[in-house]
Design a protein around this motif. Structure first.
Motif, short mmCIF file in Angstrom:
data_model
loop_
_atom_site.label_atom_id
_atom_site.label_comp_id
_atom_site.label_asym_id
_atom_site.label_seq_id
_atom_site.Cartn_x
_atom_site.Cartn_y
_atom_site.Cartn_z
N ALA A 413 -14.55 1.23 47.70
CA ALA A 413 -15.63 0.71 48.54
C ALA A 413 -16.56 1.82 49.03
N ALA A 414 -16.42 3.03 48.51
CA ALA A 414 -17.16 4.17 49.06
C ALA A 414 -18.67 3.93 49.04
N ASP A 415 -19.20 3.39 47.97
CA ASP A 415 -20.66 3.20 47.88
C ASP A 415 -21.15 2.24 48.96
N ALA A 416 -20.43 1.14 49.15
CA ALA A 416 -20.82 0.17 50.18
C ALA A 416 -20.74 0.81 51.56
N LEU A 417 -19.69 1.57 51.83
CA LEU A 417 -19.54 2.23 53.12
C LEU A 417 -20.65 3.24 53.36
N LEU A 418 -20.99 4.02 52.35
CA LEU A 418 -22.03 5.05 52.53
C LEU A 418 -23.41 4.42 52.70
N ARG A 419 -23.67 3.31 52.03
CA ARG A 419 -24.95 2.62 52.26
C ARG A 419 -25.06 2.18 53.72
N GLY A 456 -25.42 1.93 72.27
CA GLY A 456 -25.60 3.26 71.73
C GLY A 456 -24.28 3.88 71.27
N ARG A 457 -23.23 3.71 72.08
CA ARG A 457 -21.94 4.26 71.69
C ARG A 457 -21.45 3.67 70.38
N ARG A 458 -21.62 2.36 70.21
CA ARG A 458 -21.05 1.74 69.01
C ARG A 458 -21.83 2.12 67.75
N LEU A 459 -23.12 2.43 67.87
CA LEU A 459 -23.87 2.80 66.67
C LEU A 459 -23.31 4.07 66.03
N SER A 460 -23.20 5.14 66.82
CA SER A 460 -22.68 6.40 66.28
C SER A 460 -21.23 6.24 65.86
N LEU A 461 -20.45 5.51 66.65
CA LEU A 461 -19.04 5.33 66.35
C LEU A 461 -18.84 4.58 65.03
N ARG A 462 -19.63 3.54 64.81
CA ARG A 462 -19.48 2.78 63.57
C ARG A 462 -19.83 3.63 62.36
N ALA A 463 -20.93 4.39 62.44
CA ALA A 463 -21.30 5.24 61.32
C ALA A 463 -20.21 6.26 61.04
N ALA A 464 -19.66 6.86 62.11
CA ALA A 464 -18.61 7.86 61.93
C ALA A 464 -17.35 7.23 61.34
N ALA A 465 -16.99 6.03 61.81
CA ALA A 465 -15.77 5.38 61.33
C ALA A 465 -15.88 5.03 59.85
N MET A 466 -17.02 4.52 59.42
CA MET A 466 -17.18 4.17 58.01
C MET A 466 -17.20 5.42 57.14
N LEU A 467 -17.85 6.48 57.62
CA LEU A 467 -17.86 7.73 56.86
C LEU A 467 -16.45 8.30 56.76
N LEU A 468 -15.67 8.20 57.84
CA LEU A 468 -14.31 8.71 57.83
C LEU A 468 -13.47 8.01 56.77
N ARG A 469 -13.66 6.72 56.57
CA ARG A 469 -12.90 6.02 55.54
C ARG A 469 -13.13 6.66 54.16
N VAL A 470 -14.38 7.02 53.88
CA VAL A 470 -14.69 7.64 52.59
C VAL A 470 -14.06 9.02 52.50
N LEU A 471 -14.20 9.81 53.57
CA LEU A 471 -13.68 11.17 53.54
C LEU A 471 -12.17 11.20 53.43
N ARG A 472 -11.51 10.29 54.14
CA ARG A 472 -10.04 10.24 54.07
C ARG A 472 -9.59 9.89 52.65
N ALA A 473 -10.25 8.89 52.06
CA ALA A 473 -9.86 8.47 50.71
C ALA A 473 -10.04 9.58 49.69
N GLU A 474 -11.02 10.43 49.92
CA GLU A 474 -11.30 11.51 48.98
C GLU A 474 -10.52 12.79 49.29
N GLY A 475 -9.82 12.79 50.43
CA GLY A 475 -9.15 14.02 50.82
C GLY A 475 -10.13 15.12 51.15
N HIS A 476 -11.28 14.76 51.70
CA HIS A 476 -12.34 15.72 51.98
C HIS A 476 -11.93 16.62 53.14
N PRO A 477 -12.27 17.90 53.09
CA PRO A 477 -11.88 18.81 54.17
C PRO A 477 -12.52 18.49 55.52
#
Length: 532
Positions: A413-419, A456-477
């Motif tokens: 789902a990385a592409d959908a999350l990054l969009r 405002g809090r949820r906007l940044s948090l949501r973007a960070a949470a979705m990005l984290l899903r991609v980074l975790r799946a990829e084992g990104h540093p």
């Protein structure tokens, strides 16, 4: 009680249709981009109380008479006796689904309680294995019109839309609960068919995997909310008609078919209070809405950021301003009036958007004046900009895609999350300008500033949470650092607002009461009051 998945919703709806073949119909209204079915559950209209089969008057703008109307007598008889409980929805009141396992005294039946399945076929052609049901008309007693009339049988219609936002899963549970309630107490079905689009975005719902969140952090671990152009209700306000997604086309076609006097869109917020947005005022709705919220200990969001500056006929009730009005507004990148909410207006329908919180905060119910709204908004805009910069920095590190080693997993789902991440980050600079520009209010309530703070809090948090899903799946540093950021933001969010979990059953009960009250008040007022 848990939040149901699209697949669980379909199975539970099939069981309900099999249990009540003369009154309930399940059919497929379309297919998602990924090929998933989009299900519609319908509960047939009944005749009004009495034996003549006459239905109540239709609201203004809706026809009366044969073949499209509510004429007296005829072939439609009084609905027969209904099973008050039956094998479906006998879940009792001891809800233990909250994060602390506490019972909820207001718990309705579990929307996913199963029943033994009736055989295939039946008088209305109930289909096997979630197939499309046969025609279903207005329910009547045997020998007084039967139960297998034409599909819409002359009744007016209500359309309830669930799951339009992937991260707001309570709507499907509410839809099933409402369907069962209408079978137990058919009074709202007198001359009115009720139709439930069980999940408008099944693909998105599959990506947002939080069936029973125990904390804001748990909720955000598998968070997903698609960008605006991929959201079924918002897409028409952002895309040309030839590029609308299939989920939107299915919803628009359903509105065209049903011509609902009332469309209700079921939504939820992660933290805050409950409120209702209306495309037209429904006189008197504020009273039953407030009573339900008070009974269930749900705060009313008096200054919802989604509806800033909109006319408010009562606490927590907001009417979307007419085109060309000067009402100061909530920030919307979309044009609300081009959404599917307004599509019902071409048939003199009204749309109500019912929001309920997962976690409650009494800060959003504080009507006292804020001492310095513009100063507070400048501070919130600065924090939002700084938080977004941290997420954007992590996002930039993924653009070169420091790809993981050959054996590392990759989230499909990385592409959908990054969009979705990019869409959210692109909104933030425009929002910060709105908060600090000349249109910022000089006077505002504490509730309004609290709602803006949460937004405002949820906007940044949501973007960070979705990005984290991609980074975790990829084992990104960069994943561990972003994980610490998401964890800290969730904890700060909950602490700042005194987050209090609302059991799923209570969320469902409040939405159900509000939907029924909106329909009752709309009919009592004689239907819509104007055209767009």
């Amino acid at each position: 009680m848990c939040y149901p998945t699209p697949q669980e919703l379909g199975l539970a709806a099939r069981a309900l249709a099999d249990e009540h073949p003369g009154e309930v119909r399940l059919r497929q209204a379309g297919t998602s981009r990924a090929g998933q079915p989009i299900w519609v559950l319908s509960v047939a209209a009944t005749a009004t109380a009495g034996t003549g089969g006459a239905r109540g008057p239709a609201p203004a703008g809706h026809p009366t008479g044969p073949d499209g109307a509510d004429g007296p007598g005829g072939a439609i008889g009084t609905a027969g006796p209904l099973d008050p409980g039956g094998a479906i929805g006998t879940g009792g009141t001891d809800d233990t689904g909250g994060p602390n396992g506490t019972a909820d005294a207001n718990s309705p039946a579990d929307p996913l309680a199963t029943a033994s399945t009736a055989g295939t076929g039946g008088p209305n052609g109930t289909a096997d294995a979630l197939g499309t049901a046969g025609p279903l008309g207005t329910a009547g007693t045997a020998g007084a019109g039967g139960a297998g009339g034409p599909a819409l049988g002359g009744a007016r219609n209500v359309l309830v839309v669930a799951g339009a936002h992937a991260n707001e899963p309570v709507g499907g549970a509410t839809a099933l609960s409402l369907a069962r309630r209408l079978l137990r107490d058919p009074a709202p079905r007198a001359g009115c068919g009720w139709h439930f689009l069980l999940c408008a975005d099944p693909d998105g719902a599959d990506l947002h995997r939080t069936p029973r969140p125990y904390s804001l952090l748990d909720y955000h671990r598998y968070f997903f909310r698609p960008p605006g152009p991929e959201q079924p209700e918002w897409a028409p306000s952002l895309l040309p008609t030839d590029r609308l997604p299939p989920e939107t086309l299915a919803l628009l076609a359903l509105i065209d078919e049903l011509r609902p006097v009332l469309q209700v869109s079921l939504h939820a917020t992660d933290l805050g209070g409950s409120w209702v947005q209306l495309t037209r005022d429904i006189p008197g709705l504020a009273e039953p809405f407030a009573k339900s919220a008070a009974d269930l200990r749900i705060p009313v969001e008096n200054g919802a950021s989604d509806a800033a500056g909109w006319p408010s006929p009562g606490p927590g009730i907001f009417v979307i301003p007419e085109p060309g009005s000067e009402a100061a507004g909530a920030f919307h990148p979309e044009d609300t009036r081009l959404s599917t909410w307004y599509h019902a207006h071409r048939y003199d329908g009204t749309t109500a958007i019912v929001e309920v919180p997962m976690w409650a905060s009494d800060l959003v119910d504080d009507p006292t004046p804020h001492p310095d709204p513009r100063g507070a908004l400048r501070m919130l805009a600065g924090r939002l900009t700084a938080d977004a910069a941290l997420v954007a920095e992590a996002r930039e590190r993924t653009r070169g895609r420091d790809r993981p080693g050959p054996g590392a997993p990759e989230d499909p789902a990385a592409d959908a999350l990054l969009r979705a991440v990019d869409w959210t980050l692109a909104l933030i600079p425009r929002i910060a300008v709105e908060w600090t520009g000349p249109g910022a209010p000089a006077e505002a309530t504490a509730a309004y500033i609290a709602s803006i703070d949460a937004f405002g809090r949820r906007l940044s948090l949501r973007a960070a949470a979705m990005l984290l899903r991609v980074l975790r799946a990829e084992g990104h540093p960069a994943a561990p650092g972003l994980d610490r950021l998401v964890t800290g933001w969730c904890e700060e969010f909950a602490a700042r607002f005194g987050a209090r979990w609302i059991p799923v059953a209570t969320q469902v009960e409040h939405q159900s009461r509000t939907v029924l009250a909106a329909y009752a008040r709309l009919v009592a007022a004689g239907g819509p009051t104007g055209r767009v």
